[in-house]
Design a protein around this motif. Structure first.
Motif, mmCIF file in Angstrom:
data_model
loop_
_atom_site.group_PDB
_atom_site.id
_atom_site.type_symbol
_atom_site.label_atom_id
_atom_site.label_comp_id
_atom_site.label_asym_id
_atom_site.label_seq_id
_atom_site.Cartn_x
_atom_site.Cartn_y
_atom_site.Cartn_z
ATOM 1 N N GLN A 83 20.002 -6.786 -1.221
ATOM 2 C CA GLN A 83 20.343 -8.233 -1.224
ATOM 3 C C GLN A 83 19.335 -9.287 -1.426
ATOM 4 O O GLN A 83 19.389 -10.362 -2.095
ATOM 5 C CB GLN A 83 20.909 -8.779 -0.006
ATOM 6 N N GLN A 84 17.929 -8.843 -1.560
ATOM 7 C CA GLN A 84 16.837 -9.640 -1.896
ATOM 8 C C GLN A 84 15.826 -8.565 -2.835
ATOM 9 O O GLN A 84 14.405 -8.781 -2.622
ATOM 10 C CB GLN A 84 16.012 -9.900 -0.699
ATOM 11 N N LYS A 85 16.403 -8.142 -3.744
ATOM 12 C CA LYS A 85 15.785 -7.025 -4.634
ATOM 13 C C LYS A 85 14.529 -7.773 -5.164
ATOM 14 O O LYS A 85 13.383 -6.971 -5.047
ATOM 15 C CB LYS A 85 16.702 -6.365 -5.486
ATOM 16 N N ASP A 86 14.803 -8.893 -5.762
ATOM 17 C CA ASP A 86 13.576 -9.315 -6.647
ATOM 18 C C ASP A 86 12.294 -9.863 -5.907
ATOM 19 O O ASP A 86 11.459 -9.399 -6.020
ATOM 20 C CB ASP A 86 14.113 -10.414 -7.508
ATOM 21 N N ALA A 87 12.602 -10.141 -4.568
ATOM 22 C CA ALA A 87 11.706 -10.756 -3.721
ATOM 23 C C ALA A 87 10.830 -9.545 -3.199
ATOM 24 O O ALA A 87 9.895 -9.250 -3.146
ATOM 25 C CB ALA A 87 12.252 -11.628 -2.345
ATOM 26 N N PHE A 88 11.600 -8.529 -2.851
ATOM 27 C CA PHE A 88 10.913 -7.453 -2.096
ATOM 28 C C PHE A 88 10.165 -6.335 -3.389
ATOM 29 O O PHE A 88 9.226 -5.841 -3.215
ATOM 30 C CB PHE A 88 11.988 -6.250 -1.368
ATOM 31 N N LEU A 89 10.791 -6.303 -4.376
ATOM 32 C CA LEU A 89 10.131 -5.780 -5.565
ATOM 33 C C LEU A 89 8.579 -6.384 -5.906
ATOM 34 O O LEU A 89 7.498 -5.701 -6.028
ATOM 35 C CB LEU A 89 10.976 -5.776 -6.789
ATOM 36 N N HIS A 90 8.852 -7.872 -5.882
ATOM 37 C CA HIS A 90 7.439 -8.466 -6.060
ATOM 38 C C HIS A 90 6.617 -8.053 -4.882
ATOM 39 O O HIS A 90 5.258 -8.038 -5.115
ATOM 40 C CB HIS A 90 7.812 -9.884 -5.932
ATOM 41 N N LYS A 91 7.166 -8.029 -3.601
ATOM 42 C CA LYS A 91 6.331 -7.811 -2.373
ATOM 43 C C LYS A 91 5.471 -6.643 -2.694
ATOM 44 O O LYS A 91 4.579 -6.597 -2.458
ATOM 45 C CB LYS A 91 7.199 -8.030 -1.213
ATOM 46 N N TYR A 92 6.332 -5.512 -2.967
ATOM 47 C CA TYR A 92 5.663 -3.990 -3.146
ATOM 48 C C TYR A 92 4.638 -4.077 -4.452
ATOM 49 O O TYR A 92 3.594 -3.456 -4.238
ATOM 50 C CB TYR A 92 6.871 -3.090 -3.140
ATOM 51 N N LYS A 93 4.857 -4.763 -5.077
ATOM 52 C CA LYS A 93 4.033 -4.865 -6.216
ATOM 53 C C LYS A 93 2.634 -5.604 -5.912
ATOM 54 O O LYS A 93 1.355 -5.326 -6.271
ATOM 55 C CB LYS A 93 4.640 -5.676 -7.643
ATOM 56 N N CYS A 94 3.005 -6.565 -5.045
ATOM 57 C CA CYS A 94 1.556 -7.311 -4.594
ATOM 58 C C CYS A 94 1.033 -6.518 -3.592
ATOM 59 O O CYS A 94 -0.320 -6.203 -3.520
ATOM 60 C CB CYS A 94 2.201 -8.351 -3.596
ATOM 61 N N PHE A 95 1.629 -5.245 -2.755
ATOM 62 C CA PHE A 95 0.791 -4.333 -2.097
ATOM 63 C C PHE A 95 -0.115 -3.330 -2.978
ATOM 64 O O PHE A 95 -1.037 -3.234 -2.685
ATOM 65 C CB PHE A 95 1.863 -3.333 -1.314
ATOM 66 N N TYR A 96 0.467 -3.102 -4.232
ATOM 67 C CA TYR A 96 0.077 -2.216 -4.959
ATOM 68 C C TYR A 96 -1.265 -3.198 -5.531
ATOM 69 O O TYR A 96 -2.395 -2.366 -5.657
ATOM 70 C CB TYR A 96 0.901 -1.979 -6.412
ATOM 71 N N ALA A 97 -1.282 -4.364 -5.835
ATOM 72 C CA ALA A 97 -2.288 -5.209 -6.371
ATOM 73 C C ALA A 97 -3.218 -5.206 -5.347
ATOM 74 O O ALA A 97 -4.501 -5.402 -5.687
ATOM 75 C CB ALA A 97 -1.837 -6.597 -6.800
ATOM 76 N N VAL A 98 -2.963 -5.362 -4.195
ATOM 77 C CA VAL A 98 -4.071 -5.528 -3.004
ATOM 78 C C VAL A 98 -4.815 -4.274 -2.965
ATOM 79 O O VAL A 98 -6.077 -4.227 -3.001
ATOM 80 C CB VAL A 98 -3.499 -5.944 -1.636
ATOM 81 N N SER A 99 -4.250 -3.141 -2.955
ATOM 82 C CA SER A 99 -5.043 -1.830 -2.930
ATOM 83 C C SER A 99 -5.732 -1.653 -4.061
ATOM 84 O O SER A 99 -6.916 -1.029 -3.966
ATOM 85 C CB SER A 99 -3.757 -0.650 -2.810
ATOM 86 N N LYS A 100 -5.220 -2.035 -5.249
ATOM 87 C CA LYS A 100 -5.878 -1.854 -6.629
ATOM 88 C C LYS A 100 -7.189 -2.722 -6.377
ATOM 89 O O LYS A 100 -8.117 -2.467 -6.821
ATOM 90 C CB LYS A 100 -5.031 -2.266 -7.840
ATOM 91 N N THR A 101 -7.062 -3.854 -6.164
ATOM 92 C CA THR A 101 -8.202 -4.773 -5.812
ATOM 93 C C THR A 101 -9.333 -4.359 -4.688
ATOM 94 O O THR A 101 -10.528 -4.383 -5.193
ATOM 95 C CB THR A 101 -7.660 -6.132 -5.345
ATOM 96 N N ILE A 102 -8.980 -3.612 -3.848
ATOM 97 C CA ILE A 102 -9.662 -3.510 -2.841
ATOM 98 C C ILE A 102 -10.483 -1.794 -3.311
ATOM 99 O O ILE A 102 -11.457 -1.696 -3.071
ATOM 100 C CB ILE A 102 -9.087 -3.065 -1.526
ATOM 101 N N SER A 103 -9.488 -0.789 -3.941
ATOM 102 C CA SER A 103 -10.049 0.169 -4.481
ATOM 103 C C SER A 103 -10.479 1.068 -3.365
ATOM 104 O O SER A 103 -11.810 1.303 -3.410
ATOM 105 C CB SER A 103 -11.032 0.162 -5.530
ATOM 106 N N PRO A 104 -9.828 1.458 -2.155
ATOM 107 C CA PRO A 104 -10.280 2.057 -1.156
ATOM 108 C C PRO A 104 -10.325 3.503 -1.323
ATOM 109 O O PRO A 104 -9.887 4.016 -1.984
ATOM 110 C CB PRO A 104 -9.290 1.914 -0.069
ATOM 111 N N ARG A 105 -11.285 3.997 -0.545
ATOM 112 C CA ARG A 105 -11.357 5.605 -0.399
ATOM 113 C C ARG A 105 -10.529 6.122 0.487
ATOM 114 O O ARG A 105 -10.455 7.517 0.532
ATOM 115 C CB ARG A 105 -13.023 5.845 -0.181
ATOM 116 N N ARG A 106 -10.232 5.521 1.730
ATOM 117 C CA ARG A 106 -9.344 5.865 2.640
ATOM 118 C C ARG A 106 -8.537 4.965 3.116
ATOM 119 O O ARG A 106 -9.210 3.813 3.562
ATOM 120 C CB ARG A 106 -9.940 6.845 3.612
ATOM 121 N N ILE A 107 -7.345 5.042 3.250
ATOM 122 C CA ILE A 107 -6.175 4.260 3.548
ATOM 123 C C ILE A 107 -5.612 4.715 4.892
ATOM 124 O O ILE A 107 -5.306 5.727 5.191
ATOM 125 C CB ILE A 107 -5.224 3.894 2.715
ATOM 126 N N ILE A 108 -5.754 3.796 6.110
ATOM 127 C CA ILE A 108 -5.161 4.108 7.338
ATOM 128 C C ILE A 108 -3.862 3.298 7.370
ATOM 129 O O ILE A 108 -4.072 1.822 7.032
ATOM 130 C CB ILE A 108 -5.724 4.028 8.558
#
Length: 237
Positions: A83-108
């Motif tokens: 019901q909120q697909k566009d908003a959640f798709l944007h949110k999960y792409k932001c998750f991707y971008a946060v991780s890409k920006t940080i470029s972690p060696r290990r994620i918990i």
């Protein structure tokens, strides 16, 4: 929309004070007291500006898409997300971008559920190790069934199927009640706090996250006025 507002709309990013980035928090009108993970004014901070630029670029160039079989759009309560697909798709792409920006060696990740968020984080940092903690079907999801097909919901197995489908190999899924832990058994440079969002559990998870000695902590849904946000305020005080 600036990167600062964009990150604010999906969660809170904290970085250890030995580095320059401090806090992104929606609607903050005051600066919290400085502490080990506190914050000071950062309006012209070069580290923040660099993070903003990198995040913007990574979000703009993001080609990641949720898996067609294993995502929030197919999970047991999928209608809420559809019901909120566009908003959640944007949110999960932001998750991707946060991780890409940080470029972690290990994620918990504290609160893996069925792995939808982990999919975004790991896709952005394919060389990283991932360790997910959750009660899975032994916790609040016990006894739930899929609202479309009526099949019992087993999020840990769904996460494993998702990770296999994506080709992820460097991961561990640990079934545990987070309140039974005083210290995380692993260190990590990036910790995601995304389990229960009520005040008590959010605050406890933030303290638990620090035991991994991370450089970054990311808090999902950080702007809930009566639950997550007060816990973060107390944590930063």
């Amino acid at each position: 929309m600036t990167t600062l507002a964009l990150i604010q709309s999906i969660g809170l990013v904290l970085r250890h004070p030995r580095n320059s980035l401090r806090v992104f928090l929606k609607g903050r009108n005051t600066t919290p007291a400085f502490s080990a993970w506190g914050a000071r004014a950062f309006g012209a901070n070069d580290g923040v500006l660099a993070f903003q630029r990198s995040f913007d670029e990574n979000l703009k160039n993001c080609t990641w898409k949720p898996h067609r079989k294993y995502s929030v759009f197919t999970q047991y309560d999928q209608n809420f997300y559809l019901q909120q697909k566009d908003a959640f798709l944007h949110k999960y792409k932001c998750f991707y971008a946060v991780s890409k920006t940080i470029s972690p060696r290990r994620i918990i990740e504290l609160g893996t559920q069925a792995g939808s968020s982990a999919d975004a984080y790991m896709s952005a940092a394919p060389g990283a190790d991932y360790i997910g903690f959750d009660q899975f079907e032994d916790g609040v999801l016990r006894g739930l069934v899929h609202q479309v097909n009526g099949v019992p919901w087993h999020p840990q197995e769904v996460a494993k199927q998702l990770f296999r489908a994506r080709g992820f190999k460097n991961y561990k899924l640990i079934k545990i009640d987070l309140r039974s832990m005083d210290k995380l058994p692993f260190s990590a440079d990036f910790v995601v706090v995304d389990a229960a969002h009520d005040f008590a559990n959010e605050y406890a998870d933030l303290k638990l996250a620090l035991t991994a000695k991370p450089s970054y902590v990311f808090v999902d849904d950080a702007d809930h006025l009566t639950e997550a946000k007060p816990a973060i305020e107390k944590f930063l005080a």
